[in-house]
Design an enzyme around this catalytic site. Structure first.
Site, PDB file in Angstrom:
ATOM      1  N   GLY A  13       0.828  -1.210   0.000  1.00 42.31           N
ATOM      2  CA  GLY A  13       0.000   0.000   0.000  1.00 42.31           C
ATOM      3  C   GLY A  13       0.857   1.253   0.000  1.00 42.31           C
ATOM      4  O   GLY A  13       0.497   2.274   0.574  1.00 42.31           O
ATOM      5  N   ARG A  16       0.532   5.540  -1.979  1.00 45.49           N
ATOM      6  CA  ARG A  16       0.054   6.842  -1.467  1.00 45.49           C
ATOM      7  C   ARG A  16       0.203   6.858   0.047  1.00 45.49           C
ATOM      8  O   ARG A  16       0.590   5.862   0.651  1.00 45.49           O
ATOM      9  CB  ARG A  16      -1.434   7.002  -1.778  1.00 45.49           C
ATOM     10  CG  ARG A  16      -1.772   7.098  -3.224  1.00 45.49           C
ATOM     11  CD  ARG A  16      -3.255   7.350  -3.425  1.00 45.49           C
ATOM     12  NE  ARG A  16      -4.036   6.143  -3.457  1.00 45.49           N
ATOM     13  CZ  ARG A  16      -5.186   5.954  -2.784  1.00 45.49           C
ATOM     14  NH1 ARG A  16      -5.667   6.897  -2.009  1.00 45.49           N
ATOM     15  NH2 ARG A  16      -5.850   4.823  -2.896  1.00 45.49           N
ATOM     16  N   SER A  37       1.845  -1.759  -4.439  1.00 50.70           N
ATOM     17  CA  SER A  37       0.548  -1.105  -4.394  1.00 50.70           C
ATOM     18  C   SER A  37      -0.319  -1.679  -5.500  1.00 50.70           C
ATOM     19  O   SER A  37       0.187  -2.341  -6.403  1.00 50.70           O
ATOM     20  CB  SER A  37       0.715   0.400  -4.543  1.00 50.70           C
ATOM     21  OG  SER A  37      -0.453   1.040  -4.089  1.00 50.70           O
ATOM     22  N   ASP A  64      -2.161  -6.813  -6.095  1.00 50.17           N
ATOM     23  CA  ASP A  64      -3.290  -6.759  -5.171  1.00 50.17           C
ATOM     24  C   ASP A  64      -2.955  -7.712  -4.022  1.00 50.17           C
ATOM     25  O   ASP A  64      -2.859  -8.927  -4.230  1.00 50.17           O
ATOM     26  CB  ASP A  64      -4.551  -7.219  -5.922  1.00 50.17           C
ATOM     27  CG  ASP A  64      -5.779  -7.261  -5.026  1.00 50.17           C
ATOM     28  OD1 ASP A  64      -5.644  -7.080  -3.798  1.00 50.17           O
ATOM     29  OD2 ASP A  64      -6.881  -7.487  -5.571  1.00 50.17           O
ATOM     30  N   VAL A  65      -2.783  -7.170  -2.810  1.00 55.27           N
ATOM     31  CA  VAL A  65      -2.355  -8.028  -1.694  1.00 55.27           C
ATOM     32  C   VAL A  65      -3.393  -9.094  -1.337  1.00 55.27           C
ATOM     33  O   VAL A  65      -3.072 -10.083  -0.675  1.00 55.27           O
ATOM     34  CB  VAL A  65      -1.997  -7.223  -0.426  1.00 55.27           C
ATOM     35  CG1 VAL A  65      -0.766  -6.359  -0.640  1.00 55.27           C
ATOM     36  CG2 VAL A  65      -3.179  -6.424   0.102  1.00 55.27           C
ATOM     37  N   SER A 143      -5.043  -0.146  13.436  1.00 54.84           N
ATOM     38  CA  SER A 143      -5.757   1.126  13.617  1.00 54.84           C
ATOM     39  C   SER A 143      -6.299   1.167  15.035  1.00 54.84           C
ATOM     40  O   SER A 143      -6.620   0.114  15.615  1.00 54.84           O
ATOM     41  CB  SER A 143      -6.931   1.215  12.642  1.00 54.84           C
ATOM     42  OG  SER A 143      -7.764   2.319  12.976  1.00 54.84           O
ATOM     43  N   TYR A 156     -14.208  -2.786   9.004  1.00 58.68           N
ATOM     44  CA  TYR A 156     -12.842  -2.255   9.216  1.00 58.68           C
ATOM     45  C   TYR A 156     -12.353  -2.597  10.633  1.00 58.68           C
ATOM     46  O   TYR A 156     -11.211  -3.027  10.809  1.00 58.68           O
ATOM     47  CB  TYR A 156     -12.894  -0.742   8.994  1.00 58.68           C
ATOM     48  CG  TYR A 156     -11.557  -0.041   9.018  1.00 58.68           C
ATOM     49  CD1 TYR A 156     -10.691  -0.106   7.935  1.00 58.68           C
ATOM     50  CD2 TYR A 156     -11.164   0.710  10.127  1.00 58.68           C
ATOM     51  CE1 TYR A 156      -9.482   0.567   7.949  1.00 58.68           C
ATOM     52  CE2 TYR A 156      -9.961   1.388  10.150  1.00 58.68           C
ATOM     53  CZ  TYR A 156      -9.107   1.316   9.058  1.00 58.68           C
ATOM     54  OH  TYR A 156      -7.904   1.972   9.080  1.00 58.68           O
ATOM     55  N   ALA A 158     -13.289  -5.066  12.552  1.00 63.75           N
ATOM     56  CA  ALA A 158     -13.012  -6.511  12.623  1.00 63.75           C
ATOM     57  C   ALA A 158     -11.691  -6.832  11.928  1.00 63.75           C
ATOM     58  O   ALA A 158     -10.895  -7.632  12.427  1.00 63.75           O
ATOM     59  CB  ALA A 158     -14.153  -7.294  11.989  1.00 63.75           C
ATOM     60  N   LYS A 160      -9.073  -4.916  11.524  1.00 62.11           N
ATOM     61  CA  LYS A 160      -7.904  -4.408  12.258  1.00 62.11           C
ATOM     62  C   LYS A 160      -7.721  -5.134  13.589  1.00 62.11           C
ATOM     63  O   LYS A 160      -6.593  -5.368  14.023  1.00 62.11           O
ATOM     64  CB  LYS A 160      -8.034  -2.895  12.463  1.00 62.11           C
ATOM     65  CG  LYS A 160      -7.995  -2.090  11.151  1.00 62.11           C
ATOM     66  CD  LYS A 160      -6.693  -2.286  10.382  1.00 62.11           C
ATOM     67  CE  LYS A 160      -6.580  -1.325   9.196  1.00 62.11           C
ATOM     68  NZ  LYS A 160      -5.292  -1.458   8.485  1.00 62.11           N
TER      69      LYS A 160
HETATM   70  P1  NAP Z   1      -4.694   5.527   1.528  1.00 63.83           P
HETATM   71  O1  NAP Z   1      -4.193   6.917   1.437  1.00 63.83           O
HETATM   72  O2  NAP Z   1      -6.082   5.204   1.118  1.00 63.83           O
HETATM   73  O3  NAP Z   1      -3.666   4.566   0.775  1.00 63.83           O
HETATM   74  C1  NAP Z   1      -3.865   3.189   0.788  1.00 63.83           C
HETATM   75  C2  NAP Z   1      -2.820   2.505  -0.059  1.00 63.83           C
HETATM   76  O4  NAP Z   1      -3.082   1.079  -0.003  1.00 63.83           O
HETATM   77  C3  NAP Z   1      -2.893   2.906  -1.518  1.00 63.83           C
HETATM   78  O5  NAP Z   1      -1.592   2.953  -2.041  1.00 63.83           O
HETATM   79  C4  NAP Z   1      -3.671   1.752  -2.135  1.00 63.83           C
HETATM   80  O6  NAP Z   1      -3.379   1.521  -3.495  1.00 63.83           O
HETATM   81  C5  NAP Z   1      -3.169   0.588  -1.326  1.00 63.83           C
HETATM   82  N1  NAP Z   1      -4.053  -0.565  -1.418  1.00 63.83           N
HETATM   83  C6  NAP Z   1      -5.378  -0.604  -1.159  1.00 63.83           C
HETATM   84  N2  NAP Z   1      -5.861  -1.820  -1.395  1.00 63.83           N
HETATM   85  C7  NAP Z   1      -4.827  -2.562  -1.842  1.00 63.83           C
HETATM   86  C8  NAP Z   1      -4.690  -3.892  -2.278  1.00 63.83           C
HETATM   87  N3  NAP Z   1      -5.731  -4.749  -2.308  1.00 63.83           N
HETATM   88  N4  NAP Z   1      -3.462  -4.335  -2.679  1.00 63.83           N
HETATM   89  C9  NAP Z   1      -2.406  -3.495  -2.660  1.00 63.83           C
HETATM   90  N5  NAP Z   1      -2.474  -2.228  -2.262  1.00 63.83           N
HETATM   91  C10 NAP Z   1      -3.670  -1.756  -1.859  1.00 63.83           C
HETATM   92  O7  NAP Z   1      -4.608   4.987   3.046  1.00 63.83           O
HETATM   93  P2  NAP Z   1      -3.747   5.511   4.291  1.00 63.83           P
HETATM   94  O8  NAP Z   1      -4.577   6.489   5.036  1.00 63.83           O
HETATM   95  O9  NAP Z   1      -2.367   5.845   3.889  1.00 63.83           O
HETATM   96  O10 NAP Z   1      -3.739   4.179   5.182  1.00 63.83           O
HETATM   97  C11 NAP Z   1      -2.670   3.257   5.168  1.00 63.83           C
HETATM   98  C12 NAP Z   1      -2.926   2.203   6.242  1.00 63.83           C
HETATM   99  O11 NAP Z   1      -3.054   2.840   7.516  1.00 63.83           O
HETATM  100  C13 NAP Z   1      -4.216   1.413   6.037  1.00 63.83           C
HETATM  101  O12 NAP Z   1      -4.029   0.072   6.422  1.00 63.83           O
HETATM  102  C14 NAP Z   1      -5.178   2.100   6.962  1.00 63.83           C
HETATM  103  O13 NAP Z   1      -6.212   1.235   7.374  1.00 63.83           O
HETATM  104  C15 NAP Z   1      -4.264   2.459   8.116  1.00 63.83           C
HETATM  105  N6  NAP Z   1      -4.772   3.547   8.945  1.00 63.83           N
HETATM  106  C16 NAP Z   1      -4.974   4.805   8.427  1.00 63.83           C
HETATM  107  C17 NAP Z   1      -5.457   5.799   9.261  1.00 63.83           C
HETATM  108  C18 NAP Z   1      -5.684   7.202   8.781  1.00 63.83           C
HETATM  109  O14 NAP Z   1      -6.185   8.002   9.588  1.00 63.83           O
HETATM  110  N7  NAP Z   1      -5.369   7.547   7.568  1.00 63.83           N
HETATM  111  C19 NAP Z   1      -5.752   5.515  10.593  1.00 63.83           C
HETATM  112  C20 NAP Z   1      -5.557   4.238  11.085  1.00 63.83           C
HETATM  113  C21 NAP Z   1      -5.055   3.266  10.242  1.00 63.83           C
HETATM  114  P3  NAP Z   1      -4.152   2.282  -4.690  1.00 63.83           P
HETATM  115  O15 NAP Z   1      -3.444   3.592  -4.851  1.00 63.83           O
HETATM  116  O16 NAP Z   1      -3.997   1.379  -5.848  1.00 63.83           O
HETATM  117  O17 NAP Z   1      -5.595   2.429  -4.247  1.00 63.83           O
END
Ligand code: NAP
Length: 248
Positions: A13, A16, A37, A64-65, A143, A156, A158, A160
């Site tokens: 992931g 981004r 990603s 795709d993971v 999370s 989500y 469940a 995490k």
């Molecule tokens: P994001 O900006 O939406 O980025 C998610 C990344 O994961 C993107 O690069 C996306 O790829 C990739 N991805 C999604 N599904 C995938 C798949 N099936 N296979 C491979 N790559 C995949 O999310 P983020 O906010 O940076 O979050 C990153 C992690 O932190 C996540 O696990 C999220 O649950 C966790 N988290 C985030 C927050 C927050 O406040 N932001 C809080 C707690 C936990 P694409 O570009 O192709 O879509």
């Protein structure tokens, strides 16, 4: 700093948000990073942008993971092209929010398949290599929602909470081979994922954060870099919240 010279890291992931920042931070400290990603364009772009700052550090692998076979194949390619992986960061994650009453089966499956099965797939694919690597680390991005729950996020939460249980069991299984496995539980971090939320929800979240602001991707990347470093060798099976005090 060069904590990670001669180290190879895989970050899922990483196209981004938090994942890209983690990949960049490890690259800045000398690691060679496999940027994984889903979207090939953003994956390539992320690697390019990291290479612009730290030449020759990042390689893009679009996968795709949630796809078990594809993850096995990409792991093989990474082994051949980059070498023995020392650090695996499971960061890929998605949300499909909605009240349980209205949640579709597909919304449940997509979130569980990406956030939880995705980590199973990568750990399965890299565990043999990690067991032979120097300072081997698995770091799962969970999370705070996996700890405290949230209405509209049963899937989500469940996924995490499941990832946290997975982290502890993996930590116990692999401890004998010196592989540590920890989870980082971010609070509310400014990224595309949280950017979609309506202002009223953001204000309600902000009111619950003792430190009074949302976190930055760097806050998470710094914790991951520490857990990945040799200094963290005696920490395993832990869930470390980086959340401005939300869950204390
Ligand atoms: P994001 O900006 O939406 O980025 C998610 C990344 O994961 C993107 O690069 C996306 O790829 C990739 N991805 C999604 N599904 C995938 C798949 N099936 N296979 C491979 N790559 C995949 O999310 P983020 O906010 O940076 O979050 C990153 C992690 O932190 C996540 O696990 C999220 O649950 C966790 N988290 C985030 C927050 C927050 O406040 N932001 C809080 C707690 C936990 P694409 O570009 O192709 O879509």
């Amino acid at each position: 700093m060069s904590h990670f010279s001669n180290k190879i890291a895989v970050v899922t992931g990483a196209g981004r948000g938090i994942g890209q920042e983690i990949a960049r931070t490890l690259a800045a400290q000398g690691a060679k990073v496999a940027v994984l990603s889903r979207n090939p364009a953003s994956c390539a772009q992320a690697a390019e942008s990291i290479n612009a700052d730290f030449p020759g550090t990042a390689t893009a692998y679009a996968v795709d993971v949630a796809d078990h076979e594809a993850v096995q194949e990409v792991a093989k390619r990474i082994g051949e092209e980059l070498g023995t992986v020392n650090i695996l960061v499971n960061n890929a994650g998605v949300t499909r929010d909605g009240l349980l009453m209205r949640m579709k089966e597909e919304d449940w499956d997509t979130v569980l398949d990406t956030n939880l099965k995705g980590a199973f797939n990568t750990v399965k694919a890299f565990m043999r290599v990690l067991m032979k690597a120097q300072d081997p680390r698995i770091i799962n991005i969970a999370s705070v929602i996996g700890l405290i729950g949230n209405p509209g996020q049963t899937n989500y939460s469940a996924s995490k909470a499941g990832l946290i249980g997975f982290t502890k069991a993996v930590a116990r299984e692999l401890a004998g081979r010196s592989v540590t496995c920890n989870a980082v539980a971010p609070g509310f971090i400014d990224t595309d994922m949280t950017g979609e939320l309506p202002p009223a929800i953001k204000d309600a979240v902000l009111a619950k954060i003792p430190l009074g602001s949302f976190g930055a991707t760097q806050d998470i990347a710094a914790m991951v870099a520490f857990l990945a470093s040799p200094a963290a060798r005696y920490i395993t099976g832990q869930v470390i919240a980086v959340d401005g005090g939300m869950t204390m």
